[in-house]
Design a protein around this motif. Sequence first.
Motif, short mmCIF file in Angstrom:
data_model
loop_
_atom_site.label_atom_id
_atom_site.label_comp_id
_atom_site.label_asym_id
_atom_site.label_seq_id
_atom_site.Cartn_x
_atom_site.Cartn_y
_atom_site.Cartn_z
N ALA A 38 73.86 -119.10 24.97
CA ALA A 38 73.88 -118.90 26.43
C ALA A 38 73.58 -117.45 26.74
N LEU A 39 73.17 -117.22 27.98
CA LEU A 39 73.07 -115.87 28.52
C LEU A 39 74.47 -115.40 28.87
N SER A 40 74.93 -114.31 28.24
CA SER A 40 76.31 -113.85 28.44
C SER A 40 76.43 -112.77 29.51
N SER A 41 75.37 -112.03 29.73
CA SER A 41 75.42 -110.99 30.77
C SER A 41 75.19 -111.63 32.13
N GLY A 42 75.33 -110.84 33.18
CA GLY A 42 75.18 -111.37 34.52
C GLY A 42 73.78 -111.89 34.79
N GLN A 43 73.68 -112.91 35.63
CA GLN A 43 72.40 -113.49 35.96
C GLN A 43 71.65 -112.60 36.94
N GLY A 47 68.46 -104.36 33.46
CA GLY A 47 67.83 -103.58 32.38
C GLY A 47 67.96 -104.26 31.04
N ILE A 48 69.16 -104.70 30.69
CA ILE A 48 69.42 -105.35 29.41
C ILE A 48 70.17 -106.65 29.67
N ALA A 49 69.75 -107.72 29.01
CA ALA A 49 70.45 -109.01 29.07
C ALA A 49 70.94 -109.34 27.67
N VAL A 50 72.13 -109.92 27.59
CA VAL A 50 72.73 -110.26 26.29
C VAL A 50 72.77 -111.78 26.17
N GLY A 124 62.01 -116.94 28.01
CA GLY A 124 61.33 -117.19 26.74
C GLY A 124 62.30 -117.27 25.57
N VAL A 125 63.28 -116.36 25.53
CA VAL A 125 64.23 -116.35 24.41
C VAL A 125 65.14 -117.58 24.47
N LEU A 126 65.61 -117.95 25.66
CA LEU A 126 66.47 -119.13 25.77
C LEU A 126 65.73 -120.40 25.37
N GLN A 127 64.48 -120.52 25.79
CA GLN A 127 63.72 -121.71 25.42
C GLN A 127 63.44 -121.74 23.92
#
Length: 492
Positions: A38-43, A47-50, A124-127
Amino acid sequence: MWRGLWSLVARAARGPCRPCTRQGSGAPAPGSGATIFALSSGQGRCGIAVIRTSGPASGHALRSLTAPRDLPPARRACLRLLTDPRSEEPLDRALVLWFPGPQSFTGEDCAEFHVHGGPAVVSGVLQALGRVPGLRPAEAGEFTRRAFAHGKLSLTEVEGLADLIHAETEAQRRQALRQLDGELGHLCRGWAETLTKALAHVEAYIDFGEDDNLEEGVLERADSQVQELEVALNAHLRDARRGQRLRSGAHVVVTGPPNAGKSSLVNLLSRKPVSIVSPEPGTTRDVLETPVDLAGFPVLLSDTAGLREGEGPVEQEGVRRARERLEQADLILAVLDASDLASPSSCNFLDTVVTSAIAQSHNGNSQRLLLVLNKSDLLLAGDLDLSPELPPHLLLSCLTGEGLDGLLEALRKELTAVCGDPSAGPPLLTRARHQHHLQGCLEALGHYKQAKDVALAAEALRIARGHLACLTSGGGTEEILDIIFRDFCVGK
């Protein structure tokens, strides 16, 4: 946009999976536990997503997106080029981290991808992760639930983590951090240890009561331990729901006669135009509520209709609702016009509301009151010495702001009494669940003291200890756990 993206990822995860051809890739065997991501950082754009994964296929997923590189050293950030394992198209250049279990947040193998936070990169990374065999999108709170299942967090620490995520004020943050650090759980475990010792003494008496080798005073020691625990439990249950107010917000009601400046005060404290301000008396006809941060505490601030005999059915209903809110208030801000204290409406308000509330507080009522004399800018120099018969009060001018600092300091002290001090003293009980189990434990200790049979006394101690276990572990009740973990976002 993000909701649609997650649906797309979920469909990709459910689609046909290409079998892995690498040897020793760490892919899970059929039938083993699922690996979640899952995406853990805020939607939203950032700048950076975790993006994180947890489960047995985390290593395989990390290798799949960073091939041909091997896993990075444990708990060390490494720069890697991420590629789609199916098309081998570059996705992003990102920092990746590898957390082999059990030394991870969930206790399982975990991986993190720190990617650039553009929607196309995250998509792209989630898919790509959704197409890795053995991976599926996480459900809300599933990472934390796995940490709880693997003993990484107690249930009270899980609640503290949820409160920390949702904290909006300084006081809420401090309280949540204390609970996340395990203070409440540690206290409950200490109480459970006391009960275990008492139960051991009682059972020793049952098993060896006729044995001369048994020490004297075994039951007396158990009684003493139970009595000390009763005192501690009663002290926590007498906190008048302070912890729950700190978590959900204290109810502060602004009241007074018409045209005293109640709406001006609400606007001043909330720092926005919540209420209409007009020199015409009776402008506010309904209860207007707004959540605010007052001196670091969460507050639901209510502006109410001026208290008088209504001149029409609408105003009469507004006054009725105002009086109803007064009864529900944790703290009353009673507002009077400092230049009009001798008027019948001011005198009537002092007699019926202020004096009554002060008398009830002296009789043990938890409701508190602050008397604010507004419009001090209209007073002449000789008028500042007001009647000595007035209860303790604060002078304020909503027009100039003079006296606001003193009011905020008084509010801080009153809200500390209402909500508790989150940075000092014993940990607060922030949920009704905590109150329920401590009350159940206390009732079981009452049954212990009344028991005529030693075996029944031992059973009462087991029940009391079970309530404390439920407080920190949930007691295996899935419905309770579902409610608690439902408060988390998908990536936590």
